[in-house]
Design a protein around this motif. Sequence first.
Motif, PDB file in Angstrom:
ATOM      1  N   HIS A   1      -3.882 -59.992 -17.145  1.00  0.00           N
ATOM      2  CA  HIS A   1      -4.193 -58.560 -17.018  1.00  0.00           C
ATOM      3  C   HIS A   1      -3.086 -57.961 -16.161  1.00  0.00           C
ATOM      4  O   HIS A   1      -3.052 -58.128 -14.933  1.00  0.00           O
ATOM      5  CB  HIS A   1      -5.568 -58.380 -16.366  1.00  0.00           C
ATOM      6  CG  HIS A   1      -6.043 -56.960 -16.408  1.00  0.00           C
ATOM      7  ND1 HIS A   1      -6.212 -56.193 -15.286  1.00  0.00           N
ATOM      8  CD2 HIS A   1      -6.379 -56.170 -17.464  1.00  0.00           C
ATOM      9  CE1 HIS A   1      -6.646 -54.997 -15.629  1.00  0.00           C
ATOM     10  NE2 HIS A   1      -6.757 -54.957 -16.951  1.00  0.00           N
ATOM     11  N   ARG A   2      -2.174 -57.268 -16.830  1.00  0.00           N
ATOM     12  CA  ARG A   2      -0.913 -56.879 -16.208  1.00  0.00           C
ATOM     13  C   ARG A   2      -0.949 -55.510 -15.522  1.00  0.00           C
ATOM     14  O   ARG A   2       0.102 -54.945 -15.217  1.00  0.00           O
ATOM     15  CB  ARG A   2       0.190 -56.896 -17.261  1.00  0.00           C
ATOM     16  CG  ARG A   2       0.416 -58.298 -17.834  1.00  0.00           C
ATOM     17  CD  ARG A   2       1.430 -58.261 -18.939  1.00  0.00           C
ATOM     18  NE  ARG A   2       1.722 -59.617 -19.437  1.00  0.00           N
ATOM     19  CZ  ARG A   2       2.523 -59.880 -20.459  1.00  0.00           C
ATOM     20  NH1 ARG A   2       3.116 -58.885 -21.117  1.00  0.00           N
ATOM     21  NH2 ARG A   2       2.727 -61.122 -20.833  1.00  0.00           N
ATOM     22  N   GLY A   3      -2.130 -55.029 -15.296  1.00  0.00           N
ATOM     23  CA  GLY A   3      -2.255 -53.741 -14.627  1.00  0.00           C
ATOM     24  C   GLY A   3      -3.549 -53.665 -13.841  1.00  0.00           C
ATOM     25  O   GLY A   3      -4.191 -54.677 -13.568  1.00  0.00           O
ATOM     26  N   ILE A   4      -3.943 -52.461 -13.489  1.00  0.00           N
ATOM     27  CA  ILE A   4      -5.206 -52.214 -12.789  1.00  0.00           C
ATOM     28  C   ILE A   4      -6.036 -51.262 -13.633  1.00  0.00           C
ATOM     29  O   ILE A   4      -5.511 -50.288 -14.194  1.00  0.00           O
ATOM     30  CB  ILE A   4      -4.965 -51.611 -11.389  1.00  0.00           C
ATOM     31  CG1 ILE A   4      -4.372 -52.660 -10.453  1.00  0.00           C
ATOM     32  CG2 ILE A   4      -6.253 -51.068 -10.782  1.00  0.00           C
ATOM     33  CD1 ILE A   4      -4.133 -52.160  -9.038  1.00  0.00           C
ATOM     34  N   ASP A   5      -7.337 -51.549 -13.737  1.00  0.00           N
ATOM     35  CA  ASP A   5      -8.256 -50.661 -14.446  1.00  0.00           C
ATOM     36  C   ASP A   5      -8.992 -49.797 -13.425  1.00  0.00           C
ATOM     37  O   ASP A   5      -9.739 -50.312 -12.579  1.00  0.00           O
ATOM     38  CB  ASP A   5      -9.273 -51.467 -15.267  1.00  0.00           C
ATOM     39  CG  ASP A   5      -8.645 -52.169 -16.465  1.00  0.00           C
ATOM     40  OD1 ASP A   5      -7.497 -51.814 -16.800  1.00  0.00           O
ATOM     41  OD2 ASP A   5      -9.290 -53.060 -17.042  1.00  0.00           O
ATOM     42  N   TYR A   6      -8.743 -48.490 -13.508  1.00  0.00           N
ATOM     43  CA  TYR A   6      -9.404 -47.538 -12.616  1.00  0.00           C
ATOM     44  C   TYR A   6     -10.578 -46.909 -13.365  1.00  0.00           C
ATOM     45  O   TYR A   6     -10.386 -46.158 -14.321  1.00  0.00           O
ATOM     46  CB  TYR A   6      -8.439 -46.446 -12.170  1.00  0.00           C
ATOM     47  CG  TYR A   6      -7.306 -46.930 -11.296  1.00  0.00           C
ATOM     48  CD1 TYR A   6      -7.530 -47.237  -9.954  1.00  0.00           C
ATOM     49  CD2 TYR A   6      -6.011 -47.073 -11.805  1.00  0.00           C
ATOM     50  CE1 TYR A   6      -6.488 -47.667  -9.141  1.00  0.00           C
ATOM     51  CE2 TYR A   6      -4.974 -47.497 -10.990  1.00  0.00           C
ATOM     52  CZ  TYR A   6      -5.220 -47.802  -9.663  1.00  0.00           C
ATOM     53  OH  TYR A   6      -4.193 -48.235  -8.864  1.00  0.00           O
TER      54      TYR A   6
END
Length: 446
Positions: free
Chosen positions: A311-316
């Motif tokens: 998971h190469r990012g952040i989920d906001y």
Amino acid sequence: MRAFLSSKSLYLVSGIVCFSCVLFLLPATAADDTTLSTSGITDPDLLQLQPGEQKYQVGVSYELPLSKALVINNDEAPTDVEIAQSNLTHQTLIVQKGDNLSSIFKRGGFSLGLSYKIDNLGGDAHKLRKMRPGDAIEFISEGEQLMFVRYPFSRTETLVVSRVEGQFETAIETMELETRVNFARADIVSNFWNAGINGGLDAGLIMDLANVFGWDVDFALDIRAGDSFAVLFEEQYANGEYIKTGNILAAEFINQGDVFQAVRSEDGNFYTPEGKAMRKAFLRAPVNFKYISSNFNPRRKHPVTGKVRAHRGIDYAARTGTPVVAAGDGKIIRSGYNQFNGNYVVIKHSEIYVTKYLHLNKRKVKKGQRVGQGDLIGTVGATGRVTGAHLHYEFLVSGFHKNPKTVKLPEAQSLEGQPKADFIAYSQPFMQSLNNQKRFSLAMAN
């Protein structure tokens, strides 16, 4: 005979006595008809007249002098403006639910054509299209003719439509404001928002304070009980009445023992007291989120497929429709849709930095468009392969994915040379005032 003479003598004596009494009782001025009474005469020419002389002749007209008390003072006479205003009639109407400009004009007794004529002025006149229930609009007429329309569209500004030589013109009246400096300080117990409210800050000032320190402090994840803030800020008044909050002048935020300080420069940017820019080249988070639903994780199990995949990012996590903004200045290199990412936008900021925004509900930019930091590029959604509304945000450095929450962000340009020296001198009185107020506040609390 003697008796008869005695009677005659008696009558004669009585008559003489009576006549003498009358002469004695008459005013001295009436005793001689050649003597002119001077009582009440102010004309020097009349006072110099000799007996038998006269100043005026019958049949000749003379200028009549007036008493000074009867002369009208021109300064007290009504002006043409005052006379004109006295002929004006005023009526104020309150905007009701469902009203529009034409219905309000009709209710005021004016024609539909007149409302169209004013609306077609365009520009500031279109503020009348934004009237809300409860707003007041004033009509000023002379006879049957409308002369002025006044609409206060804010607490400090009023739209004025005036009839000038048969044509209508618009102008904005701005109330003169007095600026005062205020101070607030609070310790954080549960969250920053509640601390701000308890400290006497309004919602706008709370958000401004978060924006000042938002490049260094994550207000969603980093805040802890025991953190504190102090802020020196402007308040604006009109005729002694509070109108609104102005600019932050200087502020301090203590987060987990780290002290951050900022002073507003004359150009509106914030710097540390030493002249270092508070603003970074990138926002830490490009959306106002409720919480992080999934962190950066090189070996995360996908919630839909169940497979282990980075998971190469952040989920906001945020409500559908929440604005998503550009994290920094750059150029849109992609704006499209696919079945996995849904609606997505990719921004190239330089040869080194790229950011990605996935699962948008709507895209607000096109490929090739240039954007600035904070510009709207889309809204939060649940498009593509997702389980709920959120923004998936990625941050790439030289082609490699980095954790957006911990990556070291490049700073905006700080002050150097003489501008830096000038700002340091400029900031010192603000920081001194902030520190003095903070010490006083803490002493009063203890």
